[in-house]
Design an enzyme around this catalytic site. Structure first.
Site, PDB file in Angstrom:
ATOM      1  N   PHE A   1      12.051  68.652 112.119  1.00 11.99           N
ATOM      2  CA  PHE A   1      12.557  68.748 110.744  1.00 11.99           C
ATOM      3  C   PHE A   1      11.440  68.885 109.704  1.00 11.99           C
ATOM      4  O   PHE A   1      11.673  69.342 108.596  1.00 11.99           O
ATOM      5  CB  PHE A   1      13.325  67.463 110.392  1.00 11.99           C
ATOM      6  CG  PHE A   1      14.665  67.302 111.066  1.00 11.99           C
ATOM      7  CD1 PHE A   1      15.665  68.262 110.907  1.00 11.99           C
ATOM      8  CD2 PHE A   1      14.953  66.176 111.821  1.00 11.99           C
ATOM      9  CE1 PHE A   1      16.916  68.091 111.506  1.00 11.99           C
ATOM     10  CE2 PHE A   1      16.200  65.999 112.412  1.00 11.99           C
ATOM     11  CZ  PHE A   1      17.190  66.959 112.253  1.00 11.99           C
TER      12      PHE A   1
ATOM     13  N   ALA B   1      18.554  72.308 110.997  1.00 11.19           N
ATOM     14  CA  ALA B   1      17.189  72.445 110.457  1.00 11.19           C
ATOM     15  C   ALA B   1      16.975  73.776 109.739  1.00 11.19           C
ATOM     16  O   ALA B   1      16.135  73.861 108.836  1.00 11.19           O
ATOM     17  CB  ALA B   1      16.163  72.259 111.567  1.00 11.19           C
TER      18      ALA B   1
ATOM     19  N   THR C   1      16.708  75.011 117.213  1.00 12.10           N
ATOM     20  CA  THR C   1      16.323  74.209 116.048  1.00 12.10           C
ATOM     21  C   THR C   1      16.842  72.791 116.239  1.00 12.10           C
ATOM     22  O   THR C   1      17.718  72.544 117.070  1.00 12.10           O
ATOM     23  CB  THR C   1      16.959  74.730 114.749  1.00 12.10           C
ATOM     24  OG1 THR C   1      18.370  74.457 114.769  1.00 12.10           O
ATOM     25  CG2 THR C   1      16.692  76.203 114.563  1.00 12.10           C
ATOM     26  N   ASP C   2      16.346  71.882 115.431  1.00 12.04           N
ATOM     27  CA  ASP C   2      17.001  70.588 115.362  1.00 12.04           C
ATOM     28  C   ASP C   2      18.269  70.761 114.493  1.00 12.04           C
ATOM     29  O   ASP C   2      18.519  71.817 113.915  1.00 12.04           O
ATOM     30  CB  ASP C   2      16.061  69.507 114.813  1.00 12.04           C
ATOM     31  CG  ASP C   2      16.524  68.103 115.232  1.00 12.04           C
ATOM     32  OD1 ASP C   2      17.674  67.959 115.694  1.00 12.04           O
ATOM     33  OD2 ASP C   2      15.743  67.146 115.095  1.00 12.04           O
ATOM     34  N   TYR C   3      19.030  69.702 114.416  1.00 12.13           N
ATOM     35  CA  TYR C   3      20.362  69.690 113.793  1.00 12.13           C
ATOM     36  C   TYR C   3      20.334  70.201 112.335  1.00 12.13           C
ATOM     37  O   TYR C   3      19.748  69.539 111.474  1.00 12.13           O
ATOM     38  CB  TYR C   3      20.860  68.245 113.810  1.00 12.13           C
ATOM     39  CG  TYR C   3      22.338  68.039 113.710  1.00 12.13           C
ATOM     40  CD1 TYR C   3      23.091  67.681 114.826  1.00 12.13           C
ATOM     41  CD2 TYR C   3      22.998  68.179 112.506  1.00 12.13           C
ATOM     42  CE1 TYR C   3      24.439  67.461 114.735  1.00 12.13           C
ATOM     43  CE2 TYR C   3      24.353  67.968 112.409  1.00 12.13           C
ATOM     44  CZ  TYR C   3      25.077  67.612 113.522  1.00 12.13           C
ATOM     45  OH  TYR C   3      26.431  67.391 113.418  1.00 12.13           O
TER      46      TYR C   3
END
Ligand code: BGC
Length: 733
Positions: free
Chosen positions: A226, A261, A257-259
């Site tokens: 993030f 992001a 990607t992260d959540y």
């Protein structure tokens, strides 16, 4: 694979290719604000490449059927989940697992997690989390392996091997996802999601190696972080994802990607959703988690010439390759065998391994006058807000744990000890004095009931119970949600209300053992002065209670060693053993000297150093010997020491080897872990521990980022922790 995927892609529309880049959540276990909607119709329309946080073979089969029977090209879906330290059988939190220093055991825990999760229909896990962190204010230090580059790298490899096994197409393996790329553990001030800004020199030498180790071990995917890195957020960082990850390291899997992001790049200040989605794709992201920026804007960006079809093709190909490697094109239902779950999940063998892993993760911080182990007789008073809360035993990031059926410490201890020991119990105090803080610290069903009576009344009741016992076990510390994501703290003490309880318990005059629950290094200066015995049990997972009984009563001799420094005071943070010397170092053992690098009000020392942990037995180290005073390039140097169990219990010891490069073209840390060996010795038994050092172990990234070993003098240290070592010198020719 290439032929198959070329053929498939030649039939795909651009919209279908973009669909493969879309990862949605089924709506269970969400950590961000956006929940995916309309999953069913999107699957049929070919707009979903992956789903996460959906489980059971029945549900996954149903979703997979939609994809392979109702979408135009019948492309199977990949199913992911945060399987972080176990699936249903929960092992200690990763920081606790790291404290075992037992790579075989860690690999086995990952293997069992994969066995269970794949039996429940999954084929992809968002683990290992390999972010080096030297800031215990950061709650997510609990999810990684702590402060050390070398230990973290070995653990990263072990976990990837455990999850992926030898064959990703096997029905009992999961694809690993290394996260969070990169430097997430260096968030400023330990505040989650905060900025990182770091020299390349430090990145290459200290923070990047664990990610690389996981990739070298074959990890199939990588998750972005993030945070901002030197001005470019990780999720839009082309240098990181293309130059370092792909070109320098040769990574050939896919990046997710992260959540949300991608969407968060808007708040980072990089543009609107269309712009940031294009940026992220071009930087080297293949899959967009939950935010649907790719799904909703890439076509328009293609039409406007802001991204190319080659860029979309590259991403689509890598996602399809992952599915191919998992064997999903051959059999999309290979992970949907309903009969496997019953056998695999929470089976007795897995639970036994969880009990063993928990016992090995505990770190004995103090044991004055050999208070421990306790005798299996008489009455024990188990007091404290962590004593009877099963839901807090699994620890943070255990989304698939069955919280209602996890035994509490009290229940686990009772079932392990039967009627040999009488256990009386009282909650003793609230977790936190402030009810609103306690609510924030006990989310996701991990509640701890509050007692709203005056504190003095509750305390008096608890002390009356304690007075009936021969010994007091105080179960104190953090709740499981006081660490983990978005759980940063500025105060690293045991909450004050619990400290007051502990003070009261000490005043009873009974022997007191502090069983400490924590997801991070805490400041235990007062406890270390006052309490005779402290056993740090982190969060031990499903079998915590039994494992604590095993250790407290001597069936298991504790052998855990700290994977992160415990400071004396939060103001010392970041405090880590492999620091630089500075131009004004303080002489060892000194407190304050004017114009030296130190503090007016506290020494530079940690409370408990990296690698520290006691045993019920004692280990004697013979003299450290080197096979030669010189190491030649291509040659090897043997470093040996005889270790003897000089006490009365069989036990395990982690023999640790550190080096220091005394003169370099750039400054080098005062100590760096380069090897360790965990050995088991019966009372009176000795073992010669021999380490082979080679030029490779002496290499570091110089100012030009070349990986070199420079000729000159080195110190080598061997000992029981990073502080208590013997030293010898040698020269690299
Ligand atoms: C976390 C990741 C996790 C993801 C999916 C995010 O909030 O940072 O570690 O894998 O959620 O649950």
């Amino acid at each position: 694979m290439d032929r198959f995927i070329n053929d498939l892609m030649s039939q795909m529309t651009v919209a279908e290719k973009i669909g493969q880049l879309n990862l949605v959540t089924a709506g269970e276990a969400v950590t961000g604000s956006v929940v995916s909607t309309d999953v069913e119709s999107k699957i049929k329309a070919g707009k979903i490449g992956g789903i996460f946080s959906m489980s059971t073979p029945q549900r996954i089969r149903a979703a997979q059927e939609l994809a392979v029977n109702h979408s135009r090209l019948k492309i199977p879906i990949i199913f992911g989940m945060d399987v972080i330290h176990g699936y249903k059988t929960i092992f200690p939190i990763p920081l606790g697992l790291a404290a075992t220093w037992d790579m075989e055991l860690i690999q086995e825990t990952a293997r069992i997690a994969a066995e269970e999760a794949s039996a429940d229909g999954l084929n992809w896990t968002f683990s290992p989390m390999v972010d080096v962190s030297r800031d215990p204010r950061w709650g997510r230090i609990s999810e990684g392996s702590g402060e050390d580059t070398y230990l973290g790298s070995r653990i990263a490899e072990a976990m990837v091997r455990g999850y992926q096994g030898k064959d990703l197409t096997a029905h009992n393996t999961l694809m690993a996802c290394v996260k969070h790329f990169a430097l997430y553990g260096a968030a400023e001030a330990g505040r989650d999601y905060n900025t990182t800004d770091m020299s390349l020199h430090r990145m290459y030498n200290e923070y990047l190696p664990p990610y690389k180790a996981a990739i070298d071990a074959g990890a199939g995917s990588v998750m972005t972080a993030f945070n901002d890195i030197n001005g470019v957020p990780a999720t839009a960082n082309k240098w990181l994802m293309t130059d370092v990850l792909r070109k320098q390291w040769g990574f050939d899997g896919f990046v997710v990607t992260d959540y949300t992001a991608v969407n968060e790049l808007i708040d980072h200040g990089l543009g609107d959703l269309q712009e940031v989605s294009a940026l992220s794709l071009k930087a080297g992201v293949e899959m967009d988690m939950v935010g649907e920026g790719f799904l909703t804007t890439l076509q328009q960006s293609l039409d406007e010439g802001k991204v190319s079809e080659e860029e979309i093709d590259r991403a689509c190909r890598l996602v399809l390759e992952a599915k191919y490697k998992l064997g999903l094109f051959e059999d999309p239902f290979r992970y949907c065998d309903e009969s496997r779950a019953k056998e695999a999940i929470l089976n007795p063998g897995h639970l036994a391994k969880a009990r063993e892993a928990a016992g090995k993760s505990f770190v004995l911080l103090k044991n004055e006058g050999q208070v421990l182990p306790l005798k299996k007789q008489g009455t024990v008073a188990l007091i404290g807000p962590l004593a009877n809360t099963g839901a807090n035993m699994p620890g943070t990031w255990s989304v698939s744990a069955d919280l209602d059926n996890t035994p509490s410490l009290l229940e686990g201890m009772r079932s392990a000890l039967g009627d040999q020991v009488k256990i009386v119990h009282h909650q003793g105090s609230n977790l936190l004095e402030d009810a609103a803080y306690q609510e924030r610290a006990t989310m996701f069903g991990r509640t701890i009931p509050r007692d709203e009576r005056p504190e003095a009344e509750v305390l008096a009741e608890a002390l009356a119970i304690a007075n009936q016992a021969d010994v007091v076990v105080a179960a104190l510390g953090e709740s499981s949600e006081m660490s983990g994501e978005s759980s940063s703290r500025v105060d690293l003490n045991i909450p004050a209300v619990q400290q007051r309880l502990l003070a009261g318990l000490l005043q009873t005059g009974k022997p007191v053992v502090l069983v400490l629950f924590t997801g991070r290094p805490l400041t235990l200066t007062w406890e270390d002065e006052q309490v005779p015995a402290i056993l740090n049990v982190w969060f031990g997972g499903t079998e915590t209670g039994k494992a604590v009984a095993d250790v407290l009563f001597g069936d298991v001799n504790p052998s855990g060693k700290l994977p992160a420094t415990f400071p004396q005071h939060v103001g010392q943070v970041p405090l880590y053993y492999s620091h630089k010397n500075t131009g004004r170092p303080l002489a060892e053992g000194q407190w304050f000297e004017k114009f030296r690098s130190n503090y007016l009000d506290v020494t530079n020392e940690p409370l408990y150093p990296f690698g520290y942990g006691l045993s019920y037995t004692s280990f004697g180290y013979g003299e450290l010997t080197l096979s030669s005073a010189e190491l030649s390039r291509g040659g090897k140097l043997q470093v040996s020491v005889q270790v003897t169990n000089t006490g009365n219990y069989a036990g395990e010891e982690v023999v640790q080897l550190y080096i220091r490069d005394l003169v370099g073209s750039v400054t080098r840390p005062v100590k760096e872990l380069k090897a360790f060996r965990k050995i088991r010795l019966e009372p009176g038994q000795s073992q010669e521990v021999v380490f082979d050092l080679t030029e490779e172990d002496l290499k570091f990234y110089n100012a030009e980022l070349e990986h070199v070993a420079e000729a000159g003098e080195f110190a080598v240290f061997v000992g029981t922790n990073s502080r208590d070592v013997q030293e010898k010198r040698f020269t690299l020719k």
